[in-house]
Design a protein around this motif. Structure first.
Motif, PDB file in Angstrom:
ATOM      1  N   GLY A  64      49.068  45.067  33.006  1.00 21.53           N
ATOM      2  CA  GLY A  64      49.675  44.149  32.057  1.00 21.53           C
ATOM      3  C   GLY A  64      51.096  44.529  31.732  1.00 21.53           C
ATOM      4  N   LEU A  65      51.355  45.810  31.511  1.00 22.56           N
ATOM      5  CA  LEU A  65      52.703  46.277  31.190  1.00 22.56           C
ATOM      6  C   LEU A  65      53.680  45.903  32.296  1.00 22.56           C
ATOM      7  N   LYS A  66      53.285  46.134  33.542  1.00 17.80           N
ATOM      8  CA  LYS A  66      54.165  45.822  34.670  1.00 17.80           C
ATOM      9  C   LYS A  66      54.449  44.321  34.752  1.00 17.80           C
ATOM     10  N   GLN A  67      53.446  43.497  34.461  1.00 16.39           N
ATOM     11  CA  GLN A  67      53.645  42.053  34.510  1.00 16.39           C
ATOM     12  C   GLN A  67      54.606  41.590  33.424  1.00 16.39           C
ATOM     13  N   VAL A  68      54.459  42.151  32.220  1.00 16.95           N
ATOM     14  CA  VAL A  68      55.354  41.791  31.122  1.00 16.95           C
ATOM     15  C   VAL A  68      56.772  42.262  31.416  1.00 16.95           C
ATOM     16  N   GLN A  69      56.907  43.467  31.904  1.00 23.12           N
ATOM     17  CA  GLN A  69      58.231  43.989  32.232  1.00 23.12           C
ATOM     18  C   GLN A  69      58.889  43.156  33.324  1.00 23.12           C
ATOM     19  N   ALA A  70      58.119  42.751  34.320  1.00 22.33           N
ATOM     20  CA  ALA A  70      58.660  41.920  35.396  1.00 22.33           C
ATOM     21  C   ALA A  70      59.115  40.569  34.853  1.00 22.33           C
ATOM     22  N   MET A  71      58.336  40.007  33.920  1.00 15.89           N
ATOM     23  CA  MET A  71      58.702  38.726  33.316  1.00 15.89           C
ATOM     24  C   MET A  71      60.018  38.837  32.546  1.00 15.89           C
ATOM     25  N   LEU A  72      60.183  39.923  31.825  1.00 21.56           N
ATOM     26  CA  LEU A  72      61.408  40.105  31.049  1.00 21.56           C
ATOM     27  C   LEU A  72      62.609  40.401  31.946  1.00 21.56           C
ATOM     28  N   ALA A  73      62.364  41.067  33.082  1.00 23.62           N
ATOM     29  CA  ALA A  73      63.446  41.378  34.009  1.00 23.62           C
ATOM     30  C   ALA A  73      63.894  40.144  34.776  1.00 23.62           C
ATOM     31  N   LYS A  74      62.953  39.248  35.049  1.00 19.87           N
ATOM     32  CA  LYS A  74      63.253  38.014  35.782  1.00 19.87           C
ATOM     33  C   LYS A  74      62.616  36.852  35.028  1.00 19.87           C
ATOM     34  N   PRO A  75      63.310  36.358  34.011  1.00 18.20           N
ATOM     35  CA  PRO A  75      62.737  35.349  33.119  1.00 18.20           C
ATOM     36  C   PRO A  75      62.211  34.111  33.833  1.00 18.20           C
ATOM     37  N   ALA A  89      46.838  39.247  30.856  1.00 12.21           N
ATOM     38  CA  ALA A  89      47.537  40.418  30.329  1.00 12.21           C
ATOM     39  C   ALA A  89      48.893  40.079  29.733  1.00 12.21           C
ATOM     40  N   MET A  90      49.387  38.877  29.999  1.00 11.65           N
ATOM     41  CA  MET A  90      50.712  38.468  29.519  1.00 11.65           C
ATOM     42  C   MET A  90      50.643  37.585  28.283  1.00 11.65           C
ATOM     43  N   GLN A  91      49.437  37.357  27.753  1.00 13.00           N
ATOM     44  CA  GLN A  91      49.268  36.327  26.739  1.00 13.00           C
ATOM     45  C   GLN A  91      48.989  36.821  25.333  1.00 13.00           C
ATOM     46  N   GLY A  92      48.695  38.108  25.168  1.00 12.97           N
ATOM     47  CA  GLY A  92      48.133  38.530  23.895  1.00 12.97           C
ATOM     48  C   GLY A  92      48.911  39.585  23.131  1.00 12.97           C
ATOM     49  N   LEU A  93      48.179  40.317  22.302  1.00 15.64           N
ATOM     50  CA  LEU A  93      48.787  41.266  21.374  1.00 15.64           C
ATOM     51  C   LEU A  93      49.519  42.399  22.083  1.00 15.64           C
ATOM     52  N   GLY A  94      48.975  42.882  23.185  1.00 11.12           N
ATOM     53  CA  GLY A  94      49.645  43.955  23.914  1.00 11.12           C
ATOM     54  C   GLY A  94      50.997  43.517  24.441  1.00 11.12           C
ATOM     55  N   ALA A  95      51.049  42.326  24.998  1.00  3.62           N
ATOM     56  CA  ALA A  95      52.310  41.797  25.514  1.00  3.62           C
ATOM     57  C   ALA A  95      53.309  41.591  24.378  1.00  3.62           C
ATOM     58  N   THR A 123      70.097  40.386  18.226  1.00  5.36           N
ATOM     59  CA  THR A 123      71.479  40.019  18.562  1.00  5.36           C
ATOM     60  C   THR A 123      71.565  38.814  19.496  1.00  5.36           C
ATOM     61  N   GLU A 124      70.420  38.308  19.939  1.00  4.83           N
ATOM     62  CA  GLU A 124      70.415  37.202  20.906  1.00  4.83           C
ATOM     63  C   GLU A 124      69.731  35.972  20.321  1.00  4.83           C
ATOM     64  N   LYS A 125      70.507  35.027  19.897  1.00  2.00           N
ATOM     65  CA  LYS A 125      69.956  33.796  19.340  1.00  2.00           C
ATOM     66  C   LYS A 125      69.284  32.974  20.444  1.00  2.00           C
ATOM     67  N   GLY A 126      68.019  32.653  20.235  1.00  2.00           N
ATOM     68  CA  GLY A 126      67.297  31.842  21.210  1.00  2.00           C
ATOM     69  C   GLY A 126      67.104  32.519  22.545  1.00  2.00           C
ATOM     70  N   GLY A 127      67.099  33.847  22.561  1.00  2.00           N
ATOM     71  CA  GLY A 127      66.950  34.571  23.812  1.00  2.00           C
ATOM     72  C   GLY A 127      65.570  34.401  24.421  1.00  2.00           C
ATOM     73  N   PHE A 128      65.476  34.631  25.731  1.00  2.00           N
ATOM     74  CA  PHE A 128      64.208  34.445  26.437  1.00  2.00           C
ATOM     75  C   PHE A 128      63.118  35.346  25.873  1.00  2.00           C
ATOM     76  N   ARG A 129      63.446  36.596  25.648  1.00  2.00           N
ATOM     77  CA  ARG A 129      62.442  37.554  25.185  1.00  2.00           C
ATOM     78  C   ARG A 129      61.806  37.085  23.883  1.00  2.00           C
ATOM     79  N   CYS A 130      62.625  36.617  22.976  1.00  2.00           N
ATOM     80  CA  CYS A 130      62.117  36.167  21.686  1.00  2.00           C
ATOM     81  C   CYS A 130      61.262  34.909  21.847  1.00  2.00           C
ATOM     82  N   ARG A 131      61.726  33.980  22.659  1.00  2.00           N
ATOM     83  CA  ARG A 131      60.971  32.742  22.848  1.00  2.00           C
ATOM     84  C   ARG A 131      59.640  32.991  23.560  1.00  2.00           C
ATOM     85  N   TYR A 132      59.647  33.967  24.447  1.00  2.00           N
ATOM     86  CA  TYR A 132      58.394  34.375  25.089  1.00  2.00           C
ATOM     87  C   TYR A 132      57.445  34.939  24.040  1.00  2.00           C
TER      88      TYR A 132
END
Length: 367
Positions: A121-132, A148-154, A169-178
């Motif tokens: 799960g960690l690798k999937q989340v990290q990959a998602m954040l690296a390549k939105p 693994a990308m949908q819940g509390l751990g993610a 520092t990022e308004k409307g950034g991908f990470r936050c919206r995810y």
């Protein structure tokens, strides 16, 4: 801390002696006339309110996440993190219920994918954040991705993991919206659980009205065995998955970064929530009414052990890496290991025997 821990151990030893004496006073028997009320209270006073509370906390979390994404500030990040903590706490209490709708459609894993022994799960989340991937920012499409990308751990990694310092520092950034989409997905799952347990003629009726025509429970004994199973398996999970997953009591065999919620410092709050869930279910359902009066001290001794576990867990250093290295903190961890095993035995053997389960019955063996 050591004098306190050893004092508790002494008290538990005395409780064990008293229990052994009481257990010989009357033959085991299930008070069948008390079964309907116990089942109804378990459903209406613990399970259904538990899922509603989780859904409501997740709704507040989603609201705070959207507000933070729209206007990011340090204060907004702290608000989102606080809401995450409250959602974890609400989930940890009801998490012990691993029967019924929660195990259908991988709902449990969608809410909490743990343990993640291979860091899948960690690798999937990290990959998602690296390549939105924008499809991860909508509940409608996120729900179809890896559980693994949908819940509390993610969401914990989004809010506390590497790179989270940029959130404010990022308004409307991908990470936050995810992260907001994850919160929305938790609301969706909470809604489904509330709906399933509230539905007339559904799972709640199966629990409340066991009988020959019931597709889930043919009689009250089967239903009560399932209820006790929630407590036994919940206790086993606390010991085997929540503690021994990173600490086995050996000097060089500790893995603090495998602890649940270690990034957010919510490890012990979660474990304390699990234990309090066990105590609450045992109490509000009135399971004491199922055993002979002469053996009801079994229930109070179970609560005594659980309360002691909860109290000690609440004093452990939230920084798990410190907890596994500091001698005073390790004494507390050793206490949890020893007495969580005792809790399992008291539930499985002592209470199970008191309601007439066959000698040698073991939930762990699948009997």
């Amino acid at each position: 801390m050591k004098p306190i821990v050893f004092g508790l151990l002494t008290a538990l030893g005395l409780a064990t002696t008293a229990l052994a004496q009481d257990a010989t006073l009357a033959p085991p028997a299930l008070h069948a006339e008390a079964v309907p009320a116990v089942l109804q209270k378990a459903v209406d006073d613990f399970i259904r309110p538990g899922y509603r509370h989780f859904r409501n906390e997740a709704s507040l979390l989603e609201k705070d996440m959207h507000a933070f994404c729209a206007a990011p500030t340090e204060a907004g990040l702290q608000t989102a993190r606080d809401a995450f903590g409250k959602t974890v706490a609400s989930w940890s209490t009801i998490e012990i219920v691993r029967v019924g709708p929660i195990i259908e459609n991988n709902r449990f894993e969608r809410i909490l994918f743990y343990p993640d022994r291979k860091s899948t799960g960690l690798k999937q989340v990290q990959a998602m954040l690296a390549k939105p991937d924008e499809s991860a920012t909508s509940v409608a499409t996120l729900k179809d991705k890896s559980v693994a990308m949908q819940g509390l751990g993610a969401l914990e990694f989004v809010l506390y993991g590497t790179g989270s310092e940029k959130l404010s520092t990022e308004k409307g950034g991908f990470r936050c919206r995810y992260g907001a989409a994850i919160a929305g997905n938790l609301v969706r799952l909470g809604d489904e659980l509330v709906t399933e347990w509230d539905r007339p003629g559904g799972i709640q009726d199966a629990w409340k009205h066991p009988g020959p025509e019931n597709p889930v429970f043919r009689d009250g004994r089967e239903a009560i065995t399932e209820l006790l199973g929630i407590l036994v398996h919940g206790s086993e999970t606390i010991r085997d998955q929540r503690i021994e997953n990173f600490y086995k009591g050996e000097e060089n065999n500790t893995f603090p970064k495998q602890a649940i919620y270690w990034r957010s410092g919510k490890t012990w709050a979660s474990i304390e929530g699990n234990i309090e869930g066990l105590r609450t279910l045992l109490k509000v359902s009135g399971m004491v009414e199922l055993v002979n009066e002469d053996t009801r001290s079994i229930v109070s001794s179970i609560d005594f052990v659980a309360k002691s576990l909860s109290r000690v867990a609440g004093t452990i250093d939230p920084d798990v890496e410190n907890a596994v290295t500091d001698p005073a903190e390790r004494a507390k961890l050793d206490f949890l290991l020893l007495n969580s095993k005792d809790l399992i035995l008291r539930l499985n053997n002592d209470y199970g025997g008191a309601i007439g389960l066959a000698a040698g019955f073991s939930f762990s063996d699948g009997d």
